[in-house]
Design a protein around this motif. Sequence first.
Motif, PDB file in Angstrom:
ATOM      1  N   UNK A  33       0.828  -1.199   0.000  1.00  0.00           N
ATOM      2  CA  UNK A  33       0.000   0.000   0.000  1.00  0.00           C
ATOM      3  C   UNK A  33       0.866   1.254   0.000  1.00  0.00           C
ATOM      4  N   UNK A  34       0.233   2.392  -0.232  1.00  0.00           N
ATOM      5  CA  UNK A  34       0.919   3.686  -0.171  1.00  0.00           C
ATOM      6  C   UNK A  34       1.127   4.063   1.296  1.00  0.00           C
ATOM      7  N   UNK A  35       1.996   5.052   1.487  1.00  0.00           N
ATOM      8  CA  UNK A  35       2.212   5.649   2.813  1.00  0.00           C
ATOM      9  C   UNK A  35       2.566   4.626   3.882  1.00  0.00           C
ATOM     10  N   UNK A  36       3.430   3.693   3.526  1.00  0.00           N
ATOM     11  CA  UNK A  36       3.913   2.680   4.463  1.00  0.00           C
ATOM     12  C   UNK A  36       5.430   2.654   4.353  1.00  0.00           C
ATOM     13  N   UNK A  37       6.129   2.486   5.460  1.00  0.00           N
ATOM     14  CA  UNK A  37       7.592   2.495   5.480  1.00  0.00           C
ATOM     15  C   UNK A  37       8.129   1.071   5.317  1.00  0.00           C
ATOM     16  N   UNK A  38       8.403   0.689   4.087  1.00  0.00           N
ATOM     17  CA  UNK A  38       8.903  -0.659   3.813  1.00  0.00           C
ATOM     18  C   UNK A  38      10.357  -0.820   4.245  1.00  0.00           C
ATOM     19  N   UNK A  39      11.090   0.269   4.390  1.00  0.00           N
ATOM     20  CA  UNK A  39      12.454   0.178   4.906  1.00  0.00           C
ATOM     21  C   UNK A  39      12.418  -0.297   6.357  1.00  0.00           C
ATOM     22  N   UNK A  40      11.527   0.265   7.133  1.00  0.00           N
ATOM     23  CA  UNK A  40      11.368  -0.182   8.516  1.00  0.00           C
ATOM     24  C   UNK A  40      10.868  -1.622   8.546  1.00  0.00           C
ATOM     25  N   UNK A  41       9.963  -1.970   7.640  1.00  0.00           N
ATOM     26  CA  UNK A  41       9.431  -3.329   7.603  1.00  0.00           C
ATOM     27  C   UNK A  41      10.544  -4.349   7.364  1.00  0.00           C
ATOM     28  N   UNK A  42      11.524  -4.031   6.519  1.00  0.00           N
ATOM     29  CA  UNK A  42      12.599  -4.986   6.225  1.00  0.00           C
ATOM     30  C   UNK A  42      13.649  -5.058   7.334  1.00  0.00           C
ATOM     31  N   UNK A  43      13.684  -4.076   8.218  1.00  0.00           N
ATOM     32  CA  UNK A  43      14.702  -4.049   9.276  1.00  0.00           C
ATOM     33  C   UNK A  43      14.622  -5.329  10.113  1.00  0.00           C
ATOM     34  N   UNK A  44      15.765  -5.958  10.283  1.00  0.00           N
ATOM     35  CA  UNK A  44      15.825  -7.167  11.088  1.00  0.00           C
ATOM     36  C   UNK A  44      15.462  -8.441  10.343  1.00  0.00           C
ATOM     37  N   UNK A  45      15.038  -8.320   9.102  1.00  0.00           N
ATOM     38  CA  UNK A  45      14.690  -9.505   8.315  1.00  0.00           C
ATOM     39  C   UNK A  45      15.866  -9.880   7.425  1.00  0.00           C
ATOM     40  N   UNK A  46      16.043 -11.162   7.225  1.00  0.00           N
ATOM     41  CA  UNK A  46      17.032 -11.650   6.268  1.00  0.00           C
ATOM     42  C   UNK A  46      16.296 -12.491   5.240  1.00  0.00           C
ATOM     43  N   UNK A  47      16.551 -12.211   3.980  1.00  0.00           N
ATOM     44  CA  UNK A  47      15.905 -12.896   2.879  1.00  0.00           C
ATOM     45  C   UNK A  47      16.931 -13.808   2.217  1.00  0.00           C
ATOM     46  N   UNK A  48      16.531 -15.060   1.992  1.00  0.00           N
ATOM     47  CA  UNK A  48      17.438 -16.044   1.427  1.00  0.00           C
ATOM     48  C   UNK A  48      16.860 -16.628   0.144  1.00  0.00           C
ATOM     49  N   UNK A  49      17.751 -17.124  -0.722  1.00  0.00           N
ATOM     50  CA  UNK A  49      17.320 -17.854  -1.907  1.00  0.00           C
ATOM     51  C   UNK A  49      16.420 -18.987  -1.421  1.00  0.00           C
ATOM     52  N   UNK A  50      15.280 -19.137  -2.051  1.00  0.00           N
ATOM     53  CA  UNK A  50      14.308 -20.152  -1.645  1.00  0.00           C
ATOM     54  C   UNK A  50      13.125 -19.553  -0.902  1.00  0.00           C
ATOM     55  N   UNK A  51      13.312 -18.380  -0.304  1.00  0.00           N
ATOM     56  CA  UNK A  51      12.196 -17.678   0.335  1.00  0.00           C
ATOM     57  C   UNK A  51      11.308 -17.090  -0.758  1.00  0.00           C
ATOM     58  N   UNK A  52      10.185 -16.513  -0.361  1.00  0.00           N
ATOM     59  CA  UNK A  52       9.337 -15.822  -1.333  1.00  0.00           C
ATOM     60  C   UNK A  52       8.682 -14.606  -0.689  1.00  0.00           C
ATOM     61  N   UNK A  53       8.321 -13.658  -1.541  1.00  0.00           N
ATOM     62  CA  UNK A  53       7.590 -12.467  -1.125  1.00  0.00           C
ATOM     63  C   UNK A  53       6.164 -12.591  -1.629  1.00  0.00           C
ATOM     64  N   UNK A  54       5.204 -12.180  -0.808  1.00  0.00           N
ATOM     65  CA  UNK A  54       3.809 -12.137  -1.242  1.00  0.00           C
ATOM     66  C   UNK A  54       3.335 -10.702  -1.094  1.00  0.00           C
ATOM     67  N   UNK A  55       2.873 -10.122  -2.193  1.00  0.00           N
ATOM     68  CA  UNK A  55       2.351  -8.763  -2.216  1.00  0.00           C
ATOM     69  C   UNK A  55       0.826  -8.855  -2.206  1.00  0.00           C
ATOM     70  N   UNK A  56       0.203  -8.493  -1.086  1.00  0.00           N
ATOM     71  CA  UNK A  56      -1.262  -8.506  -0.966  1.00  0.00           C
ATOM     72  C   UNK A  56      -1.797  -7.083  -1.076  1.00  0.00           C
ATOM     73  N   UNK A  57      -2.822  -6.905  -1.910  1.00  0.00           N
ATOM     74  CA  UNK A  57      -3.442  -5.591  -2.115  1.00  0.00           C
ATOM     75  C   UNK A  57      -4.787  -5.791  -2.795  1.00  0.00           C
ATOM     76  N   UNK A  58      -5.594  -4.760  -2.787  1.00  0.00           N
ATOM     77  CA  UNK A  58      -6.886  -4.821  -3.475  1.00  0.00           C
ATOM     78  C   UNK A  58      -6.633  -4.824  -4.984  1.00  0.00           C
TER      79      UNK A  58
END
Length: 162
Positions: A33-58
């Motif tokens: 969504x708009x007006x959300x801080x995705x930089x803060x959301x990623x803080x502390x997360x580690x993404x590895x090959x084999x993981x996946x991202x899911x983008x949920x929106x209307x």
Amino acid sequence: MVSMIAAVAVLAVLAPTMVSAKQYVVGDDKGWTKDFDYTTWTAGKQFFVGDSLVFNYAQGSHNVFKVNGTDFMQCSKPLVGAPLTTGSDEIPLKTTGRKWYICGVSGHCSSGQKLVITVLDGSAAPAPTPTSPSTGAASGSIISAGFAAAAMVVVGVLGMFM
């Protein structure tokens, strides 16, 4: 029977070091969504090959473009490629490196609807912090937890056949 015991022993030794794939819902309960801080959301997360991202929106309100670093900085849709538009777009992370995503709806990227992550090799997963041996009478017979677990599994399996 010997090969089964060997397979169980190998699994017992390797299982603690295996990394399971994770599925990250981008923005958690806020979604994509708009007006959300995705930089803060990623803080502390580690993404590895084999993981996946899911983008949920209307569906119809947003979309997802995978872009390069320049397009990300300029909030520009790529010249080639179609956006993802299902409203629940899953993107498997197949390679290491930086990955950039934006919403291509006019004004959304500049309103914060953009995500950058770094994908690491699965073998680069952090190892457990080693602990120093304890002092006292038992210090001369310390066995690593992984070896001890493997030994218990092997003894248990052997016990079933005796």
